[in-house]
Design a protein around this motif. Structure first.
Motif, short mmCIF file in Angstrom:
data_model
loop_
_atom_site.label_atom_id
_atom_site.label_comp_id
_atom_site.label_asym_id
_atom_site.label_seq_id
_atom_site.Cartn_x
_atom_site.Cartn_y
_atom_site.Cartn_z
N PHE A 112 -9.23 -3.01 0.03
CA PHE A 112 -8.47 -1.76 0.03
C PHE A 112 -8.98 -0.77 -1.03
O PHE A 112 -8.94 0.45 -0.82
CB PHE A 112 -6.98 -2.03 -0.16
CG PHE A 112 -6.31 -2.56 1.07
CD1 PHE A 112 -6.08 -1.74 2.16
CD2 PHE A 112 -5.92 -3.88 1.15
CE1 PHE A 112 -5.48 -2.22 3.31
CE2 PHE A 112 -5.30 -4.38 2.29
CZ PHE A 112 -5.09 -3.55 3.38
N TRP A 117 -4.02 9.37 -1.53
CA TRP A 117 -4.84 8.55 -0.65
C TRP A 117 -4.10 7.24 -0.39
O TRP A 117 -2.89 7.20 -0.50
CB TRP A 117 -6.20 8.30 -1.30
CG TRP A 117 -7.02 9.55 -1.44
CD1 TRP A 117 -7.87 10.10 -0.52
CD2 TRP A 117 -7.05 10.44 -2.58
NE1 TRP A 117 -8.41 11.27 -1.00
CE2 TRP A 117 -7.93 11.50 -2.25
CE3 TRP A 117 -6.41 10.44 -3.82
CZ2 TRP A 117 -8.19 12.54 -3.14
CZ3 TRP A 117 -6.65 11.49 -4.70
CH2 TRP A 117 -7.54 12.52 -4.36
N LEU A 118 -4.80 6.17 -0.08
CA LEU A 118 -4.12 4.90 0.24
C LEU A 118 -3.22 4.43 -0.90
O LEU A 118 -2.11 3.95 -0.67
CB LEU A 118 -5.15 3.80 0.54
CG LEU A 118 -5.72 3.69 1.95
CD1 LEU A 118 -6.59 2.45 2.05
CD2 LEU A 118 -4.62 3.66 3.01
N SER A 162 -2.46 5.19 -9.02
CA SER A 162 -3.32 4.11 -8.54
C SER A 162 -3.69 3.11 -9.62
O SER A 162 -4.35 2.11 -9.35
CB SER A 162 -4.59 4.67 -7.88
OG SER A 162 -5.38 5.37 -8.82
N ILE A 208 0.85 -1.18 0.00
CA ILE A 208 0.00 0.00 0.00
C ILE A 208 0.90 1.24 0.00
O ILE A 208 1.76 1.39 0.87
CB ILE A 208 -0.91 0.03 1.25
CG1 ILE A 208 -1.71 -1.28 1.37
CG2 ILE A 208 -1.84 1.23 1.19
CD1 ILE A 208 -2.73 -1.50 0.31
N ASN A 209 0.71 2.12 -0.97
CA ASN A 209 1.57 3.30 -1.10
C ASN A 209 1.66 4.12 0.18
O ASN A 209 2.73 4.60 0.57
CB ASN A 209 1.06 4.19 -2.24
CG ASN A 209 1.30 3.60 -3.60
OD1 ASN A 209 1.10 2.40 -3.79
ND2 ASN A 209 1.72 4.39 -4.56
N TYR A 210 0.52 4.30 0.83
CA TYR A 210 0.47 5.13 2.03
C TYR A 210 1.42 4.62 3.11
O TYR A 210 2.16 5.39 3.73
CB TYR A 210 -0.96 5.18 2.57
CG TYR A 210 -1.11 5.91 3.88
CD1 TYR A 210 -0.97 7.30 3.94
CD2 TYR A 210 -1.40 5.23 5.06
CE1 TYR A 210 -1.10 7.99 5.14
CE2 TYR A 210 -1.54 5.90 6.26
CZ TYR A 210 -1.39 7.28 6.29
OH TYR A 210 -1.51 7.94 7.48
N PHE A 211 1.44 3.30 3.31
CA PHE A 211 2.27 2.72 4.37
C PHE A 211 3.76 2.76 4.03
O PHE A 211 4.60 2.68 4.93
CB PHE A 211 1.84 1.27 4.64
CG PHE A 211 0.43 1.16 5.15
CD1 PHE A 211 -0.04 2.01 6.13
CD2 PHE A 211 -0.43 0.19 4.65
CE1 PHE A 211 -1.34 1.92 6.60
CE2 PHE A 211 -1.73 0.09 5.12
CZ PHE A 211 -2.19 0.95 6.10
N ASN A 249 -10.18 2.95 -0.19
CA ASN A 249 -9.54 4.06 -0.90
C ASN A 249 -10.59 4.98 -1.53
O ASN A 249 -10.48 6.21 -1.46
CB ASN A 249 -8.60 3.52 -1.98
CG ASN A 249 -7.75 4.61 -2.62
OD1 ASN A 249 -6.81 5.12 -2.02
ND2 ASN A 249 -8.09 4.98 -3.84
N TRP A 296 -2.89 -0.38 -8.85
CA TRP A 296 -3.80 -1.16 -8.01
C TRP A 296 -5.10 -1.47 -8.74
O TRP A 296 -5.51 -2.62 -8.81
CB TRP A 296 -4.10 -0.38 -6.73
CG TRP A 296 -3.12 -0.69 -5.65
CD1 TRP A 296 -1.91 -0.09 -5.43
CD2 TRP A 296 -3.25 -1.71 -4.67
NE1 TRP A 296 -1.28 -0.66 -4.35
CE2 TRP A 296 -2.08 -1.66 -3.86
CE3 TRP A 296 -4.22 -2.65 -4.36
CZ2 TRP A 296 -1.88 -2.52 -2.79
CZ3 TRP A 296 -4.02 -3.51 -3.30
CH2 TRP A 296 -2.85 -3.44 -2.53
N LEU A 308 -12.31 7.03 1.14
CA LEU A 308 -11.43 8.11 1.58
C LEU A 308 -11.41 9.25 0.56
O LEU A 308 -11.34 10.43 0.92
CB LEU A 308 -10.01 7.59 1.79
CG LEU A 308 -9.79 6.70 3.02
CD1 LEU A 308 -8.39 6.08 3.00
CD2 LEU A 308 -9.99 7.50 4.31
#
Length: 396
Positions: free
Chosen positions: A117, A147-148, A155, A19-22, A121, A158, A124
């Protein structure tokens, strides 16, 4: 109760589906790296313990990534980045290969992971239209709303494979709700803030899924010819005025493909400078000095961080050798799809593969691991068909 097999598959896929955010946090990044190392070692143990040789497609991915690593080393490039990419791609190939005999359950876990996810996303994006965080991006030259899954354009890594997984799983389960749900989630996300390339890719998949005439006319080989001609006209010759109604009217882009024409020209010239071996994976600052050069202007476009065309990206980084390996992977996939062409699974994966070939004309996936799931599924067409037939037997 969660099955042990579900936990195993999630554990194997966790470091591959980052996950990009993490990834912006040092702690979670370290966890991802350690988990990836464990997955790699676990897969090696399974091969040795089971006295099983990796499949041919795994060797091809290893050969491709190994060649890119060697060229990066010889050209004093970005070794940490090429190591990360190579390790992740090979691990993904290992997992698909080792568990391809349980394709239905593997697709189920993949679908649930993506759906969970992707839904969060989208929520969000609706609740926080200005993003949940912001980071500076050299490619955009400014701070990006994310975002996530990161910024809207990125994105695609994903949403696109998620739609492919969903339609493959829908076909096996004989229930289109999975494919439609993920398609709606992905399209809604990219209409809010995303990539026109992703929308085009998903629409091609939907056309294949719902118009039987297209499935009959566009065989894998015909699809390859169409994409090759499009690549020559759009990327190399850059003579596509006849596409203006689609590019400007439908996609809302300008006729430079948002600055891609300059990048494509620079990338092709750089490829011709070292056509056999390529330049390897370069540091961002070095890439922009090649791809961001603007003719007759004393200005360097720092947003030119990759080739914006996956075929050019492979030629640029690995030369003709890397391109030959990559297209050999496609030949394996197309041969298998053609062999089972009358089967509904083969037609679904054919549409997905054609869509993937099309979107590579305007996007590069040099550092995107998840996207190659599509190619790995295509070379395992017969395993998908076995899963389909087993499901039919279970249904009676």
């Amino acid at each position: 109760m969660v099955k042990k097999k579900t936990i195993l598959y999630l554990s194997l896929l966790f470091p591959l589906l980052k996950i990009n955010y993490f990834s912006h946090f040092s702690v979670t990044n370290l966890i991802y790296q350690l988990a990836l190392l464990l997955v790699f070692c676990y897969c090696i143990v399974l091969y040795v313990k089971g006295r099983k040789m990796p499949s041919f497609f795994v060797f091809l991915f290893m050969l491709l990534e190994g060649w890119l690593y060697i060229q990066t080393y010889l050209n004093h490039g970005d070794i940490p980045e090429v190591t990360r990419i190579s390790r992740s791609v090979i691990c993904m190939a290992f997992v698909i290969d080792l568990y391809s005999d349980d394709m239905k359950y593997l697709l189920k876990v993949l679908y649930q992971y993506f759906a969970f996810f992707a839904t969060i996303n989208l929520l969000l994006m609706l609740v926080f239209p200005n993003g949940i965080y912001s980071v500076y991006s050299a490619a955009y030259g400014t701070s990006t709303v994310e975002w996530l899954f990161g910024v809207g354009n990125s994105s695609i890594a994903w949403h696109y494979p998620a739609v492919v997984i969903a339609w493959c799983y829908s076909t096996i389960m004989n229930n289109n709700k999975y494919g439609w749900y993920m398609s709606i989630i992905a399209l809604a996300s990219h209409l809010i803030d995303g990539s026109a390339t992703t929308i085009v890719g998903i629409l091609i998949i939907l056309l294949f899924q719902n118009i039987s005439l297209i499935k009959k006319i566009i065989t894998p080989k015909i699809g390859c010819i169409i994409v090759f001609i499009a690549f020559i006209i759009v990327v190399i010759q850059q003579k596509f005025d006849f596409l203006e109604p689609f590019i400007v009217g439908f996609l809302g882009k300008d006729m430079t493909f948002t600055g891609r024409l300059l990048i494509w020209s620079n990338a092709f010239e750089a490829f011709l400078d070292n056509p056999i071996r390529g330049h390897g994976v370069m540091y961002t600052k070095d890439i922009t000095r090649i791809l961001g050069v603007m003719p007759n202007v004393d200005y360097l476009w720092e947003g030119a961080t990759h080739c914006h065309d996956n075929y050019l990206q492979i030629l640029f980084t690995g030369g003709i050798v890397a391109a030959a390996i990559y297209f050999l992977l496609y030949s394996v996939a197309i041969k298998k799809i053609s062999h089972y062409w009358k089967h509904p699974v083969a037609k679904v994966i054919s549409g997905c593969l054609l869509s993937f070939m099309v979107i590579q004309i305007s996007e590069a996936f040099d550092n995107v691991i998840i996207i190659y799931l599509i190619l790995m599924l295509a070379v395992n067409t017969e395993k998908l068909i076995v899963a389909y037939e087993q499901q039919r037997l279970e249904e009676g």
